[in-house]
Scaffold this motif. Sequence first.
Motif, short mmCIF file in Angstrom:
data_model
loop_
_atom_site.label_atom_id
_atom_site.label_comp_id
_atom_site.label_asym_id
_atom_site.label_seq_id
_atom_site.Cartn_x
_atom_site.Cartn_y
_atom_site.Cartn_z
N SER A 7 0.83 -1.21 0.00
CA SER A 7 0.00 0.00 0.00
C SER A 7 0.86 1.26 0.00
N LEU A 10 2.53 1.49 -3.50
CA LEU A 10 1.61 1.93 -4.55
C LEU A 10 1.26 3.40 -4.40
N GLU A 34 1.38 -0.28 -11.63
CA GLU A 34 0.58 -1.39 -12.18
C GLU A 34 1.08 -2.73 -11.67
N ALA A 37 0.02 -2.93 -8.01
CA ALA A 37 -1.43 -3.05 -7.90
C ALA A 37 -1.92 -4.45 -8.28
N LYS A 42 -8.95 -4.80 -5.41
CA LYS A 42 -9.45 -3.55 -5.99
C LYS A 42 -9.69 -2.49 -4.92
N VAL A 45 -6.37 -0.97 -3.86
CA VAL A 45 -5.89 -0.07 -4.91
C VAL A 45 -6.65 1.24 -4.86
N CYS A 48 -5.43 3.40 -2.07
CA CYS A 48 -4.13 4.00 -2.40
C CYS A 48 -4.28 5.13 -3.40
N GLN A 49 -5.19 4.99 -4.35
CA GLN A 49 -5.43 6.06 -5.31
C GLN A 49 -5.93 7.32 -4.60
#
Length: 64
Positions: A7, A10, A34, A37, A42, A45, A48-49
């Motif tokens: 985490s 990313l 990528e 991830a 999901k 991810v 983290c985004q």
Amino acid sequence: MNIQTNSEALTLALTLAINAPTDEQAEECVAYAETIASTMTKKQVAICQKAAECAVEYQQTYGV
């Protein structure tokens, strides 16, 4: 900085991709992101985004 989790890795890769000074560097960071991830869920991810978005907004607001 000592990265200990996927985490953290990313989030950092995404933040670096957004702040990269060149497209080439941004693409390299995206490739790392990528790869990282692909080992995560999901939901992980997505978190983290959001964290990367917050980090970039903080940097832009406070000049850090």
